[in-house]
Design a protein around this motif. Structure first.
Motif, PDB file in Angstrom:
ATOM      1  N   ASN A  42      -7.528  15.137 -19.523  1.00  0.00           N
ATOM      2  CA  ASN A  42      -6.573  14.222 -19.798  1.00  0.00           C
ATOM      3  C   ASN A  42      -5.107  14.787 -20.267  1.00  0.00           C
ATOM      4  OD1 ASN A  42      -6.712  14.651 -22.733  1.00  0.00           O
ATOM      5  ND2 ASN A  42      -8.880  14.132 -22.656  1.00  0.00           N
ATOM      6  N   LEU A  43      -4.302  13.762 -20.279  1.00  0.00           N
ATOM      7  CA  LEU A  43      -2.885  14.438 -20.582  1.00  0.00           C
ATOM      8  C   LEU A  43      -2.692  14.904 -21.890  1.00  0.00           C
ATOM      9  CD1 LEU A  43      -0.705  11.036 -19.407  1.00  0.00           C
ATOM     10  CD2 LEU A  43      -1.006  13.420 -18.468  1.00  0.00           C
ATOM     11  N   GLY A  44      -3.643  14.595 -22.891  1.00  0.00           N
ATOM     12  CA  GLY A  44      -3.452  15.083 -24.049  1.00  0.00           C
ATOM     13  C   GLY A  44      -3.935  16.531 -24.172  1.00  0.00           C
ATOM     14  N   GLU A  45      -4.993  17.058 -23.485  1.00  0.00           N
ATOM     15  CA  GLU A  45      -5.480  18.268 -23.462  1.00  0.00           C
ATOM     16  C   GLU A  45      -4.580  18.933 -22.641  1.00  0.00           C
ATOM     17  OE1 GLU A  45      -9.446  18.176 -21.638  1.00  0.00           O
ATOM     18  OE2 GLU A  45     -10.356  17.110 -23.367  1.00  0.00           O
ATOM     19  N   ALA A  46      -3.998  18.462 -21.598  1.00  0.00           N
ATOM     20  CA  ALA A  46      -3.047  19.087 -20.547  1.00  0.00           C
ATOM     21  C   ALA A  46      -1.731  19.536 -21.428  1.00  0.00           C
ATOM     22  CB  ALA A  46      -2.808  18.200 -19.518  1.00  0.00           C
ATOM     23  N   GLY A  47      -1.166  18.671 -22.085  1.00  0.00           N
ATOM     24  CA  GLY A  47      -0.096  18.840 -22.919  1.00  0.00           C
ATOM     25  C   GLY A  47      -0.190  20.108 -24.098  1.00  0.00           C
ATOM     26  N   GLU A  48      -1.354  19.926 -24.589  1.00  0.00           N
ATOM     27  CA  GLU A  48      -1.721  21.076 -25.570  1.00  0.00           C
ATOM     28  C   GLU A  48      -1.733  22.505 -24.818  1.00  0.00           C
ATOM     29  OE1 GLU A  48      -5.154  20.179 -27.906  1.00  0.00           O
ATOM     30  OE2 GLU A  48      -4.368  18.338 -28.601  1.00  0.00           O
ATOM     31  N   GLN A  49      -2.224  22.493 -23.609  1.00  0.00           N
ATOM     32  CA  GLN A  49      -2.551  23.828 -22.970  1.00  0.00           C
ATOM     33  C   GLN A  49      -1.073  24.350 -22.348  1.00  0.00           C
ATOM     34  OE1 GLN A  49      -5.954  25.050 -23.995  1.00  0.00           O
ATOM     35  NE2 GLN A  49      -5.167  26.123 -21.994  1.00  0.00           N
ATOM     36  N   CYS A  50      -0.239  23.345 -22.035  1.00  0.00           N
ATOM     37  CA  CYS A  50       1.051  23.663 -21.597  1.00  0.00           C
ATOM     38  C   CYS A  50       1.584  24.197 -22.895  1.00  0.00           C
ATOM     39  CB  CYS A  50       1.873  22.350 -21.014  1.00  0.00           C
ATOM     40  SG  CYS A  50       1.242  22.007 -19.369  1.00  0.00           S
ATOM     41  N   TYR A  55       2.128  28.738 -17.667  1.00  0.00           N
ATOM     42  CA  TYR A  55       1.566  28.561 -16.279  1.00  0.00           C
ATOM     43  C   TYR A  55       2.121  28.765 -15.146  1.00  0.00           C
ATOM     44  CZ  TYR A  55      -2.541  26.586 -18.871  1.00  0.00           C
ATOM     45  OH  TYR A  55      -3.598  26.557 -19.640  1.00  0.00           O
ATOM     46  N   ASP A  56       1.736  29.303 -13.811  1.00  0.00           N
ATOM     47  CA  ASP A  56       2.534  29.625 -12.716  1.00  0.00           C
ATOM     48  C   ASP A  56       2.616  28.152 -11.747  1.00  0.00           C
ATOM     49  OD1 ASP A  56       3.360  32.313 -13.205  1.00  0.00           O
ATOM     50  OD2 ASP A  56       1.110  32.500 -13.261  1.00  0.00           O
ATOM     51  N   CYS A  57       1.465  27.353 -12.312  1.00  0.00           N
ATOM     52  CA  CYS A  57       1.424  26.143 -11.363  1.00  0.00           C
ATOM     53  C   CYS A  57       0.420  24.939 -12.184  1.00  0.00           C
ATOM     54  CB  CYS A  57       0.984  26.432  -9.867  1.00  0.00           C
ATOM     55  SG  CYS A  57       0.898  24.945  -8.882  1.00  0.00           S
ATOM     56  N   LEU A  58       0.947  23.796 -12.149  1.00  0.00           N
ATOM     57  CA  LEU A  58       0.200  22.883 -12.554  1.00  0.00           C
ATOM     58  C   LEU A  58      -0.266  21.901 -11.455  1.00  0.00           C
ATOM     59  CD1 LEU A  58       2.636  21.322 -15.194  1.00  0.00           C
ATOM     60  CD2 LEU A  58       1.229  23.601 -15.707  1.00  0.00           C
ATOM     61  N   ILE A  59      -1.609  21.510 -11.543  1.00  0.00           N
ATOM     62  CA  ILE A  59      -2.304  20.484 -10.603  1.00  0.00           C
ATOM     63  C   ILE A  59      -2.558  19.399 -11.359  1.00  0.00           C
ATOM     64  CG2 ILE A  59      -4.155  20.181  -8.908  1.00  0.00           C
ATOM     65  CD1 ILE A  59      -4.132  23.361  -8.671  1.00  0.00           C
ATOM     66  N   VAL A  60      -2.105  18.391 -11.226  1.00  0.00           N
ATOM     67  CA  VAL A  60      -2.345  17.171 -12.108  1.00  0.00           C
ATOM     68  C   VAL A  60      -2.676  15.966 -11.209  1.00  0.00           C
ATOM     69  CG1 VAL A  60      -1.300  15.649 -14.012  1.00  0.00           C
ATOM     70  CG2 VAL A  60      -0.523  18.285 -13.657  1.00  0.00           C
ATOM     71  N   PRO A  65      -7.387   8.910 -17.539  1.00  0.00           N
ATOM     72  CA  PRO A  65      -7.744   8.166 -18.802  1.00  0.00           C
ATOM     73  C   PRO A  65      -6.789   7.618 -19.553  1.00  0.00           C
ATOM     74  CG  PRO A  65      -9.401  10.033 -18.492  1.00  0.00           C
ATOM     75  CD  PRO A  65      -8.019  10.155 -17.658  1.00  0.00           C
ATOM     76  N   ASP A  66      -5.797   8.598 -20.019  1.00  0.00           N
ATOM     77  CA  ASP A  66      -4.788   8.169 -21.179  1.00  0.00           C
ATOM     78  C   ASP A  66      -3.285   8.190 -20.610  1.00  0.00           C
ATOM     79  OD1 ASP A  66      -4.736  10.988 -20.437  1.00  0.00           O
ATOM     80  OD2 ASP A  66      -4.266  11.443 -22.350  1.00  0.00           O
ATOM     81  N   GLY A  67      -3.264   7.850 -19.239  1.00  0.00           N
ATOM     82  CA  GLY A  67      -1.988   7.607 -18.727  1.00  0.00           C
ATOM     83  C   GLY A  67      -1.880   8.101 -17.133  1.00  0.00           C
ATOM     84  N   ASP A  68      -0.414   8.231 -16.455  1.00  0.00           N
ATOM     85  CA  ASP A  68      -0.358   8.667 -15.365  1.00  0.00           C
ATOM     86  C   ASP A  68       0.238  10.120 -15.401  1.00  0.00           C
ATOM     87  OD1 ASP A  68       0.966   9.314 -12.688  1.00  0.00           O
ATOM     88  OD2 ASP A  68       1.970   7.539 -12.640  1.00  0.00           O
ATOM     89  N   GLY A  69      -0.548  11.075 -14.613  1.00  0.00           N
ATOM     90  CA  GLY A  69      -0.275  12.547 -14.807  1.00  0.00           C
ATOM     91  C   GLY A  69       1.125  12.803 -14.287  1.00  0.00           C
ATOM     92  N   LEU A  70       2.023  11.992 -13.555  1.00  0.00           N
ATOM     93  CA  LEU A  70       3.253  12.274 -13.405  1.00  0.00           C
ATOM     94  C   LEU A  70       4.018  12.364 -14.844  1.00  0.00           C
ATOM     95  CD1 LEU A  70       5.434  12.500 -11.422  1.00  0.00           C
ATOM     96  CD2 LEU A  70       5.707  10.038 -11.153  1.00  0.00           C
ATOM     97  N   ASP A  71       3.654  11.580 -15.885  1.00  0.00           N
ATOM     98  CA  ASP A  71       4.494  11.528 -17.010  1.00  0.00           C
ATOM     99  C   ASP A  71       4.349  12.902 -17.516  1.00  0.00           C
ATOM    100  OD1 ASP A  71       4.775   8.980 -16.962  1.00  0.00           O
ATOM    101  OD2 ASP A  71       3.112   8.281 -18.080  1.00  0.00           O
ATOM    102  N   LEU A  72       3.456  13.675 -17.483  1.00  0.00           N
ATOM    103  CA  LEU A  72       3.240  15.011 -17.809  1.00  0.00           C
ATOM    104  C   LEU A  72       4.420  16.078 -17.382  1.00  0.00           C
ATOM    105  CD1 LEU A  72       1.855  17.364 -19.432  1.00  0.00           C
ATOM    106  CD2 LEU A  72       0.311  17.985 -17.527  1.00  0.00           C
TER     107      LEU A  72
END
Length: 226
Positions: A42-50, A55-60, A65-72
């Motif tokens: 989810n976006l929350g986990e991804a934001g924490e990891q970022c 990272y060299d690349c994000l695949i989203v 469940p918690d929103g649109d991946g484009l928001d990240l």
């Protein structure tokens, strides 16, 4: 994917996909091609990891469940982070594609997709957009010359083994950021040097660097800070 010869030992990828089966398939496929992969749901986990790793690349995925991946991706761009981002989605309209690119995405792949194509796109994004490494790293009075492979502290030339230099180079390039033993082992995998553990290598480096201590060790890893 490995049959296509796509390998990327030094590339770190974050995958954010809430579909457990697809997420596992993507992560396993990229790992088999040589990428290092962190998988989030989810976006929350991804934001924490970022916030914790570069990272060299994000695949989203766009539908999370918690929103649109484009928001990240938008948040990353607003913060000045230009890490290449590839969106995977079931949305295929021209409007969706335009919205994704306008939001800061670098590439767009509609489901279902080929894992070999995904790997090729990730490799292209991460290698073509990846900045050239700084030839000399300076952290306080520590100077790490990547070209000549020399280390100086307070102007004094220090002798380092290949594996010690490799580990110190990674720590210096990520100064102020926690680096895990797994990251050091992966970064130095082409220079095994000996059977010494990462902790033993760091201990030797720390001893050679002398006082005041600039490598700080915790249960989670190591942090170099002047």
């Amino acid at each position: 994917m490995s049959d296509d010869g796509v390998t990327a030992r030094s590339v770190w990828v974050l995958v954010c996909e809430d579909d457990e089966q697809l997420g596992a398939r993507v992560a396993d496929g990229l790992r088999s091609a040589g990428f290092h992969v962190d998988l989030t749901r989810n976006l929350g986990e991804a934001g924490e990891q970022c916030g914790a790793r570069l990272y060299d690349c994000l695949i989203v995925d766009r539908g999370l469940p918690d929103g649109d991946g484009l928001d990240l991706v938008r948040r990353q761009r607003e913060s000045g982070d230009r890490t290449p981002a590839l969106l995977i989605t079931a949305r295929e309209s021209a409007t969706d594609r335009s919205e994704s690119y306008a939001g800061g995405a670098d590439d767009y792949l509609a489901k279902p997709f080929s894992l070999s194509e995904l790997a090729a796109r990730v490799l292209a994004l991460s290698t073509l957009r990846k900045p050239q490494p700084t030839p000399v790293l300076t952290v306080g009075d520590l100077v790490v010359d990547r070209i000549r492979r020399r280390v100086r502290r307070s102007g004094i030339l220090l002798t380092m083994t290949t594996r010690e230099f490799c580990a110190l180079e990674l720590l210096a390039s990520r100064a102020g950021t926690l680096v895990t033993p797994a990251e050091i082992a992966a970064f130095c995998s082409d220079n095994p040097g000996s059977t010494a553990t990462v902790d033993e290598v760091i201990t030797r480096i720390d001893r050679k660097l002398g006082d005041p201590q600039i490598i700080h060790t915790s249960a989670a890893g190591y942090l170099l800070h002047a």
